[in-house]
Motif scaffolding. Structure first.
Motif, short mmCIF file in Angstrom:
data_model
loop_
_atom_site.label_atom_id
_atom_site.label_comp_id
_atom_site.label_asym_id
_atom_site.label_seq_id
_atom_site.Cartn_x
_atom_site.Cartn_y
_atom_site.Cartn_z
N THR A 1 -41.74 0.53 35.46
CA THR A 1 -41.00 -0.83 35.48
C THR A 1 -40.76 -1.10 34.37
OG1 THR A 1 -42.74 -1.85 36.68
CG2 THR A 1 -41.83 -3.89 35.47
N ASP B 1 -44.46 -9.37 35.36
CA ASP B 1 -45.03 -8.38 35.37
C ASP B 1 -44.05 -7.49 34.34
OD1 ASP B 1 -45.68 -5.48 36.02
OD2 ASP B 1 -44.52 -5.24 37.45
N SER C 1 -47.86 -3.16 38.30
CA SER C 1 -46.67 -3.79 39.64
C SER C 1 -47.49 -4.12 40.88
CB SER C 1 -45.95 -2.62 39.56
OG SER C 1 -45.28 -3.09 38.81
N LEU D 1 -41.00 -2.78 42.16
CA LEU D 1 -41.57 -1.34 42.54
C LEU D 1 -42.51 -1.00 41.96
CD1 LEU D 1 -38.07 0.21 41.89
CD2 LEU D 1 -39.35 -0.55 43.65
MG LIG Z 1 -44.98 -1.57 36.52
#
Ligand SMILES: [Mg+2]
Ligand SMILES: Nc1nc2c(ncn2[C@@H]2O[C@H](COP(=O)(O)OP(=O)(O)OP(=O)(O)O)[C@@H](O)[C@H]2O)c(=O)[nH]1
Length: 469
Positions: free
Chosen positions: A250, A269, A229, A242
């Motif tokens: 995530t 992501d 991320s 985040l």
């Molecule tokens: Mg992540």
């Protein structure tokens, strides 16, 4: 072919300064004249200001009308374009007024289809128009704008070569044993190989065409906490996902489209991998697996400061021969712990902070691009590597870049047919079978340009176009 007069809005739905309503067909001018009675004389290709009225004669809008008489128009029929004010209610009423006077709502892509059926455009040119409208970057639009001319030059040359070969084989068939052919066997085989190779190269160019026109999807995968991320945020230039030192942060797939130089790239992501994943994390991984199935490129993100284990090796195995780049994060941490006094090393992402001989032979970080998400080190080098992986051309770049999956399929068929012909000539099957394969190659070429386009081909192709095009 229908001789209806069709009407549709040629500009996107919504509010704007202007919108264009387009009519095409034998009655286009009569219908336009009836919607816009009075006003100056209609002169071909000259814009004129007119009052468009509803069926009861009340004023609808002041429009600028342009009449392009067939056959020298986009569609080959009479075409009238009415530029009105871009308010959806006005546009809708103007279209309705044309329908009330005998026009029929156009189907998706029907204007371009008329152009093809009237011989104004061939299929490749029509696909280029579609690609030009859909292109998500200026480079893609330029490629689409050039595609029709380039592909036409290539197909003309291919047709000549295939016809020469077909004639040679026919001569051999008509007069067996008489050596009437003008080519040696080796020359025929070499020519077939040359065409097959060129067609394979052209078919492969659709990858570049698609990436340039439609943009590319690049997915990030890797173990939990590897820094996916953080890297995603760095690549898209915004704190979208985040980031936390808690593994399994995530879960949903986070998507963001950005321009990477002249390429439109969507980064994805995803949820990190770990053996003891919770049900929610596993659901996230399943979601990611679906979405990642059709990305053009995968970034396998590994934590550079942690040893590689079975999980990481499993991910490498799963990627197999799919296009991917291994990225090792935490270059700053590795340097720090090695007591490397060279500072943050910003920009020298190519220099691995762990020498190869300090990593096991099968450690995927040996071929990794190193980055630090904290200092930004290596991110620019990674961007360049992503771009190169997506569009760098092979050494022998083809003479044209294809702009549709359909074109790719037909180029592959031509290559297959040439290879069949070669096998027939050099094996037992002989020139009759080879000649038949060449006939199929020529048919595929005719289908490509649309000389020999069947109704079903046109139906399938134009269904993807937007209405009004
Ligand atoms: Mg992540
Ligand atoms: N020093 C340093 N810390 C990093 C780097 N990349 C990530 N981190 C930190 O590592 C932790 C995990 O980062 P994330 O980006 O959330 O990792 P992730 O792979 O998305 O993790 P999951 O979503 O849980 O799978 C965070 O505390 C980040 O600040 C890096 O290159 N250097």
């Amino acid at each position: 072919m229908s001789l209806d007069t069709i009407v549709a809005t040629a500009t996107p739905w919504g509010r704007g300064a202007l919108a264009v309503v387009r009519l095409s067909g034998p009655d286009a001018r009569e219908i336009a004249r009836s919607v816009c009675p009075g006003g100056p004389r209609w002169i071909p290709r000259r814009a004129s200001l007119r009052r468009a009225v509803q069926a009861d004669g009340t004023l609808l809008d002041e429009v600028v009308a342009t009449w392009m008489p067939g056959p020298r128009s986009y569609t080959g029929f009479d075409v009238v374009e009415l530029s009105c004010h871009g308010n959806p209610v006005v546009v809708e009423a103007l279209v309705a007024a044309c329908i009330a006077r005998g026009a029929r709502p156009a189907r998706p892509g029907e204007f371009t289809r008329q152009a093809v059926e009237n011989g104004r455009l061939d299929l490749v040119a029509a696909e280029s128009v579609d690609a030009l409208i859909r292109a998500r970057s200026l480079a893609g639009a330029r490629l689409a704008a050039e595609a029709a001319g380039r592909i036409e030059a290539v197909t003309t040359r291919l047709r000549e070569r295939l016809l020469d070969l077909a004639a040679e084989l026919e001569a051999r068939l008509d007069h067996p044993g008489e050596d009437l052919g003008t080519w040696s066997d080796e020359a025929v085989v070499a020519a077939l190989d040359g065409i097959a190779e060129e067609c394979r190269g052209l078919a492969a160019s659709w990858h570049e065409g698609r990436v340039r026109i439609e943009g590319a999807r690049v997915g990030l995968i890797g173990p939990v906490n590897a820094g996916k991320s953080s890297l995603f945020n760095g690549l898209v230039g915004q704190e979208r996902a985040l980031v936390s030192d808690e593994p399994g942060t995530t879960r949903d797939v986070v998507e963001r489209a950005v321009m990477l130089d002249d390429l439109a790239v969507t980064f994805l992501d995803s949820a990190g991998e770990r053996p003891a994943a919770t049900a929610l994390e596993r659901a996230g991984q399943a979601l990611a697996a679906d979405l990642l199935a059709d990305v053009e490129l995968v970034l396998l993100v590994l934590a550079g400061h942690r040893p590689v284990g079975a999980l990481e090796r499993g991910l490498v195995d799963r990627l197999g021969s799919r296009p991917h780049i291994v990225v090792a994060t935490h270059a700053d941490v590795v340097r720090e712990s090695a007591g490397d006094g060279t500072g943050d090393g910003a920009g020298d992402g190519a220099v691995a902070p762990i020498p190869d001989d300090e990593m096991p032979e099968d450690d995927p970080r040996r071929r990794a691009l190193w980055v630090s998400n904290t200092t930004g080190e290596g991110i620019d080098a990674l961007r360049a590597a992503i771009r190169a992986a997506l569009v760098d051309r092979p050494a022998a770049a083809p003479a044209a870049v294809l702009v549709s999956h359909r074109q790719q399929g037909l180029m592959r068929s031509i290559a297959d047919c040439c290879e069949e012909a070669r096998t027939a000539l050099t094996g037992l099957a002989g020139p009759a079978v080879a000649a038949e394969a060449l006939t199929r190659a020529l048919a595929a070429l005719a289908e490509l340009t649309g000389e020999d386009a069947r109704e079903a081909v046109l139906d399938r192709m134009f269904a993807r176009f937007c209405i009004g095009k």
